[in-house]
Design a protein around this motif. Structure first.
Motif, mmCIF file in Angstrom:
data_model
loop_
_atom_site.group_PDB
_atom_site.id
_atom_site.type_symbol
_atom_site.label_atom_id
_atom_site.label_comp_id
_atom_site.label_asym_id
_atom_site.label_seq_id
_atom_site.Cartn_x
_atom_site.Cartn_y
_atom_site.Cartn_z
ATOM 1 N N SER A 1 -10.689 -14.960 11.385
ATOM 2 C CA SER A 1 -9.536 -13.468 10.962
ATOM 3 C C SER A 1 -8.852 -12.577 11.067
ATOM 4 C CB SER A 1 -9.928 -13.770 9.392
ATOM 5 O OG SER A 1 -11.386 -13.194 9.189
ATOM 6 N N LEU A 2 -7.741 -11.833 11.104
ATOM 7 C CA LEU A 2 -7.478 -10.894 11.055
ATOM 8 C C LEU A 2 -7.154 -10.501 9.587
ATOM 9 C CD1 LEU A 2 -6.366 -8.555 13.217
ATOM 10 C CD2 LEU A 2 -4.025 -9.461 12.714
ATOM 11 N N GLN A 3 -7.706 -9.149 9.729
ATOM 12 C CA GLN A 3 -7.173 -8.772 8.026
ATOM 13 C C GLN A 3 -6.167 -7.399 8.322
ATOM 14 O OE1 GLN A 3 -9.713 -6.095 5.598
ATOM 15 N NE2 GLN A 3 -10.218 -8.181 5.053
ATOM 16 N N LEU A 4 -4.889 -7.298 7.311
ATOM 17 C CA LEU A 4 -3.663 -6.331 8.442
ATOM 18 C C LEU A 4 -4.072 -5.397 6.280
ATOM 19 C CD1 LEU A 4 -3.290 -8.116 9.815
ATOM 20 C CD2 LEU A 4 -0.639 -6.783 8.660
ATOM 21 N N ARG A 5 -4.104 -3.843 6.834
ATOM 22 C CA ARG A 5 -4.123 -2.829 5.708
ATOM 23 C C ARG A 5 -3.551 -1.993 5.816
ATOM 24 N NH1 ARG A 5 -9.800 -3.325 5.459
ATOM 25 N NH2 ARG A 5 -9.946 -0.899 6.412
ATOM 26 N N TYR A 6 -2.265 -1.591 4.805
ATOM 27 C CA TYR A 6 -1.500 -0.751 5.296
ATOM 28 C C TYR A 6 -2.235 0.559 3.503
ATOM 29 C CZ TYR A 6 2.878 2.063 4.684
ATOM 30 O OH TYR A 6 3.754 3.802 3.925
ATOM 31 N N GLY A 7 -2.426 1.752 4.325
ATOM 32 C CA GLY A 7 -2.628 2.797 3.344
ATOM 33 C C GLY A 7 -3.784 3.674 3.492
ATOM 34 N N ALA A 8 -4.196 4.663 3.175
ATOM 35 C CA ALA A 8 -5.404 5.879 3.038
ATOM 36 C C ALA A 8 -6.160 5.212 3.997
ATOM 37 C CB ALA A 8 -5.180 6.825 2.306
ATOM 38 N N LEU A 9 -6.240 5.899 5.037
ATOM 39 C CA LEU A 9 -7.620 5.820 5.835
ATOM 40 C C LEU A 9 -9.273 6.342 5.431
ATOM 41 C CD1 LEU A 9 -8.516 3.875 8.285
ATOM 42 C CD2 LEU A 9 -8.270 6.164 9.576
ATOM 43 N N PRO A 10 -10.173 5.317 4.929
ATOM 44 C CA PRO A 10 -11.087 6.422 4.717
ATOM 45 C C PRO A 10 -12.110 6.656 5.416
ATOM 46 C CG PRO A 10 -11.200 3.730 4.353
ATOM 47 C CD PRO A 10 -10.365 4.410 4.503
ATOM 48 N N ILE A 11 -12.451 8.221 4.981
ATOM 49 C CA ILE A 11 -13.056 8.683 6.505
ATOM 50 C C ILE A 11 -14.641 8.848 6.047
ATOM 51 C CG2 ILE A 11 -13.138 10.407 7.796
ATOM 52 C CD1 ILE A 11 -10.530 10.792 7.734
ATOM 53 N N ASP A 12 -15.437 8.250 6.565
ATOM 54 C CA ASP A 12 -17.351 8.916 5.970
ATOM 55 C C ASP A 12 -17.443 10.440 6.134
ATOM 56 O OD1 ASP A 12 -17.671 6.809 4.882
ATOM 57 O OD2 ASP A 12 -18.281 5.863 6.981
ATOM 58 N N LEU A 13 -18.184 10.753 5.167
ATOM 59 C CA LEU A 13 -18.181 12.237 6.016
ATOM 60 C C LEU A 13 -19.843 12.789 5.117
ATOM 61 C CD1 LEU A 13 -16.026 14.334 2.332
ATOM 62 C CD2 LEU A 13 -15.987 14.059 5.178
ATOM 63 N N PRO A 14 -20.107 13.506 6.112
ATOM 64 C CA PRO A 14 -21.683 13.715 6.698
ATOM 65 C C PRO A 14 -22.402 14.130 5.576
ATOM 66 C CG PRO A 14 -20.626 15.550 7.636
ATOM 67 C CD PRO A 14 -19.813 14.272 7.310
ATOM 68 N N PHE A 15 -21.940 14.530 4.604
ATOM 69 C CA PHE A 15 -22.375 15.009 2.849
ATOM 70 C C PHE A 15 -21.891 14.193 1.527
ATOM 71 C CE2 PHE A 15 -19.206 17.413 4.668
ATOM 72 C CZ PHE A 15 -18.226 17.927 3.658
ATOM 73 N N SER A 16 -21.910 14.676 0.744
ATOM 74 C CA SER A 16 -21.727 13.493 -0.788
ATOM 75 C C SER A 16 -21.435 15.278 -1.144
ATOM 76 C CB SER A 16 -22.842 13.213 -1.670
ATOM 77 O OG SER A 16 -23.982 13.517 -1.935
ATOM 78 N N GLY B 1 0.786 -0.817 0.360
ATOM 79 C CA GLY B 1 -0.496 0.471 -0.597
ATOM 80 C C GLY B 1 0.751 0.693 -0.270
ATOM 81 N N ARG B 2 0.408 2.249 0.239
ATOM 82 C CA ARG B 2 0.903 3.990 0.369
ATOM 83 C C ARG B 2 0.395 4.600 0.532
ATOM 84 N NH1 ARG B 2 4.266 4.739 -4.508
ATOM 85 N NH2 ARG B 2 4.062 6.428 -4.089
ATOM 86 N N SER B 3 0.031 6.025 0.445
ATOM 87 C CA SER B 3 -0.226 6.832 0.924
ATOM 88 C C SER B 3 -1.406 7.180 -0.182
ATOM 89 C CB SER B 3 0.296 8.532 1.661
ATOM 90 O OG SER B 3 1.436 8.675 0.360
ATOM 91 N N GLY B 4 -2.740 8.063 0.402
ATOM 92 C CA GLY B 4 -3.290 8.363 -0.641
ATOM 93 C C GLY B 4 -4.503 7.753 -1.287
ATOM 94 N N GLU B 5 -4.028 6.245 -1.182
ATOM 95 C CA GLU B 5 -5.060 4.904 -1.830
ATOM 96 C C GLU B 5 -5.039 4.285 -0.238
ATOM 97 O OE1 GLU B 5 -2.602 2.911 -4.559
ATOM 98 O OE2 GLU B 5 -1.999 5.089 -5.991
ATOM 99 N N ILE B 6 -6.265 2.905 -1.251
ATOM 100 C CA ILE B 6 -6.581 2.315 0.614
ATOM 101 C C ILE B 6 -5.343 0.951 -0.023
ATOM 102 C CG2 ILE B 6 -8.801 0.474 1.023
ATOM 103 C CD1 ILE B 6 -10.486 3.168 -0.138
ATOM 104 N N GLY B 7 -4.883 0.522 0.412
ATOM 105 C CA GLY B 7 -4.366 0.025 0.230
ATOM 106 C C GLY B 7 -4.660 -1.840 0.370
ATOM 107 N N ALA B 8 -4.070 -2.595 -0.428
ATOM 108 C CA ALA B 8 -5.098 -4.260 -0.856
ATOM 109 C C ALA B 8 -4.573 -4.994 1.024
ATOM 110 C CB ALA B 8 -4.255 -4.636 -1.922
#
Length: 915
Positions: A218-233, A201-208
């Motif tokens: 099961s444990l899932q590991l993910r490296y990369g940008a963290l998605p953050i939900d917004l209260p609007f679209s 993974g890398r910054s700016g993208e959601i990691g695989a």
């Protein structure tokens, strides 16, 4: 306990903390350049010990508020701007621990309700039949910080520990539409068992995601940008990119969006572009970037209302306190002003001083050859008054382009009595003769030998053998293959000369003369005389491809009337095809005047020579008080004042021509620094007669540096982010601060020279001069520090309006803070035992200018960042830097030696006559 409080609030503790803080930040900028932003943040900016330094400084400041009883009425200005420091720290803490920011990528016609965090995170997610646990933590990993992540998660199967072991940049396989990911080697421990695996993974993208199976889930590991939900679209209706006329350079870009918030029932349309943000429910959306196909936008999203507000209040109160301290009675600044006046009155009774170092001036002999016939000057001037589109998208007189070419080839706006227009027109009318005329200076003996030169200059033809092979091609290719830090003098000279050869060739080929517009459409190209037009009618195409060659033929035939008639036809063509784009007759006359006067180049010699002459007279008077040059000095001061007014006229004229404040690039800010040095000198001119001459000399030197080959004097268009009124405020104030700090360095240098030449006979008289210059120096450094601080605050506000963050540890802003800390330390040295006294203060004032130079120039060429010109490539350090450092060391050592020697022989309170 009292002893602990005494130590924590001691002045020496404050000094030590400031030095450690400045050194840590300086180190961090180079770490960031070599290993990336995550490394710098993990090792320094986000480290606990770094935040601890700020905490200790706050404790120290609080203790000194009580130690110096700053609540007294006459000290209220000082109390105000010291208390504001606590607000700024509080705002920074809120931003650091409460606020967050990220990026939102939207394609045209699509909507988005998530943003991706700026910082890469490592996410641990546990899934089982009866539990779902997820936690994320920033992972500032880099080749220098491979062990930056340690974490654990409690699950029904027990505690699972995870840590990073190694970081391998750009080592994974990129998916379509994404960049190449980094690889992180992770260690997972559970109930005594250990497993090593790799996540991408890398910054700016959601990691695989990477799944690890356990008996109960099961444990899932993910490296990369963290998605953050917004209260609007946000829906991107259209992305619009505008360019300068006939150029690929963007003049601006904006996103037309529709915001939908079901919770508040809001549905509204907005335009987001540089310095114009969308504000909604505490979220601020900024224009950050765009997709290469120009059908998608990248918005910066920031939520930090509390931190920004508190910090802005701190900025305001600190600025208010600084202004108050300049004018309130009883403050250090006002005390110094009265002290200077008192010393000045005393010193006038004991006039005298030092020596002057004279630098011999010489001229290099040049190989004189017969030049080809010169075109008619008036005809060449008419040719130069045509409009041309440069490669940056700016429409300007052809004369401006010709001056830039002449400056590149012969280092001046004219050549042996010929104007730039005559020179370039001669290239067209007599191409073969000019190809054999030596124009290009070659300094390296090895390169001269390769070109078989007998003198210092080479002609275009000298670079090609009988078979038309380019003689230095292999040398140039080898030089370009090397990194800048590995290039020797021969490599640098080969690259410089190669550029000049190409400029000459492109000029003679007509490739630089884009003088034929297609239409008033800004997106349509302008053609050169040698182009093959594809967007013109047959008649216009025939005119474009033939008129310049016909004009040149008329010039060769000395048919002045015919040549002028053809120029009128070109002018008519330009007006009929692009009248709406052409700047206008007044702008044309003003730019031709600006080019003809060469104000700053002319002033560089005048100010330097006048300042050196007047400074010589001042030293003679100070060494021999009976020799007075009052009339000459008054005339000289009037001439410097006239030069300053002429300087100001040049700045205003460039402002008018550029349509913006003239301090947006290296050349312009260097010119502005020279102006501010003179301005600072006039502020203190009545305090000492030495200030104006040395300031004029140094301003002339600054202008000379501005006209060196690595500075670009041409007027250019602004990139979109600089098209803001914040540019005028931020750069003007902070550059004015540079001027006052530079004046302080000059006064420190002069004071040390005076210390060196003191003798028992002139001790009392010269001591008054030192006291006077030292007091003025402290005044100048105080003004410079205030301006630097306020300018940095305004830069933070500008950054927040442009990118959504008021502080991002960019190398330029970090070095600005380092400079502020350095000069804060210098001005507080009088409180630190062992660092008090005029000698220590003037030495520090002189040496500290290195921080200003690093902030102003060094960051641009040695560190990567938003303000950099060289992308962080480690270009070689100029030799004069080492010579200057050696001079500083010798000067300080000699001053300390003479000062200690005289202290054993002379009572500083005694008075001696000067024989």
């Amino acid at each position: 306990m009292k002893q602990v409080v005494k130590v924590l609030s001691a002045p020496w503790m404050m000094g030590a903390l400031l030095v450690i803080l400045a050194a840590a930040m300086a180190m961090a900028t180079f770490v960031e350049n070599d290993y990336g932003t995550p490394a710098a943040r993990h090792l320094v900016y986000s480290a606990w010990w770094f935040e601890g330094i700020f905490l200790l400084l706050a404790i120290n400041m609080l203790g000194n508020i009580f130690n110096f009883q700053m609540w007294q009425r006459r000290k209220l200005p000082v109390l105000l701007f010291h208390l504001s420091f606590f607000l700024i720290l509080l705002g920074a803490a809120l931003t650091r621990y409460v606020g967050y920011e990220g990026l939102m990528h939207i394609r045209e016609g699509e909507s988005e309700q998530q943003m991706l965090s700026y910082d890469p995170h490592l996410t641990l997610e546990w899934q089982s039949a009866d539990a779902h646990i997820q936690q994320s933590k920033p992972a500032l990993l880099s080749p220098a910080t491979p062990h930056a992540y340690k974490g654990s998660i409690s699950t029904p199967s027990g505690k699972i520990k995870v840590r990073s072991l190694a970081f391998i940049p750009n080592s994974g396989h990129a998916h379509e539409g994404s960049t190449q990911p980094h690889a992180v080697v992770m260690e997972v421990r559970h109930q005594g068992e250990r497993d090593t695996l790799m996540v991408y993974g890398r910054s700016g993208e959601i990691g695989a995601p990477l799944n690890i199976e356990f008996p109960k889930g099961s444990l899932q590991l993910r490296y990369g940008a963290l998605p953050i939900d917004l209260p609007f679209s946000v829906r991107l209706k259209e992305f619009i990119l505008e360019r300068y006329p006939g150029s690929e350079s963007p003049s601006g870009y904006r996103s037309e969006v529709q915001l939908t918030d079901h919770a508040t029932g809001t549905e509204s349309e907005h335009s987001i572009f540089m310095n114009n943000i969308l504000n909604h429910r505490g979220y601020r959306l900024y224009q950050s970037s765009y997709d290469t196909d120009e059908r998608g936008t990248i918005l910066s999203v920031n939520r930090d209302g509390a931190g920004t507000l508190v910090t802005y209040i701190g900025y305001f109160l600190m600025s208010l306190g600084m202004f108050w301290a300049l004018f309130a009675p009883g403050t250090r600044f006002r005390i110094l002003l009265h002290q200077v006046d008192r010393i000045h009155r005393q010193r006038r009774k004991l006039v005298g001083l030092v020596l002057l170092l004279l630098l011999p001036l010489g001229a290099l002999a040049q190989r004189q050859v017969d030049l080809p016939p010169a075109p008619d000057a008036e005809l060449a001037a008419e040719f130069g008054s045509l409009w041309v589109l440069d490669r940056g998208g700016r429409i300007k007189p052809l004369n401006s382009l010709h001056q830039e070419i002449a400056l590149k080839l012969v280092k001046h706006h004219s050549f042996r009595g010929r104007t730039a227009d005559q020179l370039i027109l001669g290239f067209f009318s007599h191409p073969a003769e000019w190809q054999r005329t030596p124009l290009i200076t070659v300094k390296e003996p090895e390169l001269r030998r390769l070109l078989q030169l007998s003198g210092p200059k080479a002609a275009f033809a000298d670079f090609f053998d009988a078979q038309r092979n380019y003689r230095i091609q292999s040398l140039v290719e080898a030089a370009y293959r090397k990194s800048p830090s590995e290039r020797n003098k021969l490599d640098q000279e080969a690259i410089k000369v190669d550029e000049q050869v190409n400029v000459f060739y492109l000029t003679q080929a007509g490739e630089l003369h884009q003088i034929f517009p297609t239409s008033a459409d800004r997106q349509q190209p302008w053609y050169t005389p040698v182009a093959r037009p594809t967007t013109l009618s047959p008649n216009d195409s025939a005119f474009v491809t033939s008129v310049l060659s016909n004009f040149i033929q008329q010039v060769r035939n000395n048919d002045r009337a015919g040549a002028l008639a053809l120029l009128d036809e070109v002018r008519t063509y330009q007006e009929s095809h692009a009248a709406e784009l052409l700047p206008g007759e007044r702008r044309l006359r003003m730019e031709l005047l600006y080019n003809r006067l060469s104000i700053f180049l002319w002033l560089s010699t005048v100010l330097f020579g006048l300042g050196a002459f007047l400074l010589l007279l001042q030293f003679v008077t100070l060494l021999k008080p009976r020799w007075q040059f009052k009339t000459v000095m008054r005339i000289g001061f009037v001439l410097i004042l006239l030069g300053f007014l002429y300087y100001s006229f040049g700045m205003g004229l460039r402002w008018y021509l550029a349509g913006r404040a003239p301090w947006s690039n290296g050349y312009e800010t260097m010119v502005f620094v020279g102006w501010t040095i003179l301005f600072a000198a006039f502020v203190f001119v009545r305090k000492s007669p030495l200030i104006l001459p040395i300031s004029a000399l140094f301003a002339g030197l600054v202008l000379m540096i501005a006209h060196l080959s690595w500075m670009n004097p041409q007027i250019t268009n602004l990139v979109p982010v600089l098209q803001s009124y914040w540019l005028t405020l931020h750069v003007s104030i902070i550059t004015a601060g540079y001027g006052f700090l530079a004046l302080g360095a000059l006064l420190g240098f002069l004071s040390l020279l005076i210390v060196i030449v003191r003798t028992p006979l002139n001790y009392a008289r010269l001591q008054l001069s030192i006291q006077e210059l030292t007091a003025i120096n402290e005044l100048s450094l105080t003004a410079g520090l205030y301006l630097m601080t306020i300018g940095s605050f305004l830069g933070g506000v500008w950054a927040n309006e442009s990118w959504g963050r008021y502080w991002g540890w960019d190398p330029k802003e970090t070095w600005s803070l380092i400079t502020i800390i350095v000069y804060a330390f210098v001005l507080h040295m009088r409180f630190i035992p062992g660092m008090r006294g005029q000698l220590a203060f003037n030495s520090a004032a002189m040496v500290s200018i290195a921080s200003v130079i690093m902030t102003y120039l060094g960051v641009n060429y040695y560190l990567a960042g938003m303000h950099s010109y060289a992308g962080g490539d480690p270009v070689p350090i100029p030799a004069f830097v080492y010579y200057t450092a050696a001079v500083f060391v010798l000067l300080i050592a000699a001053a300390r030696y003479n000062d200690s020697r005289l202290r054993t022989k002379v009572n500083p309170l005694s008075k001696h006559k000067d024989f």
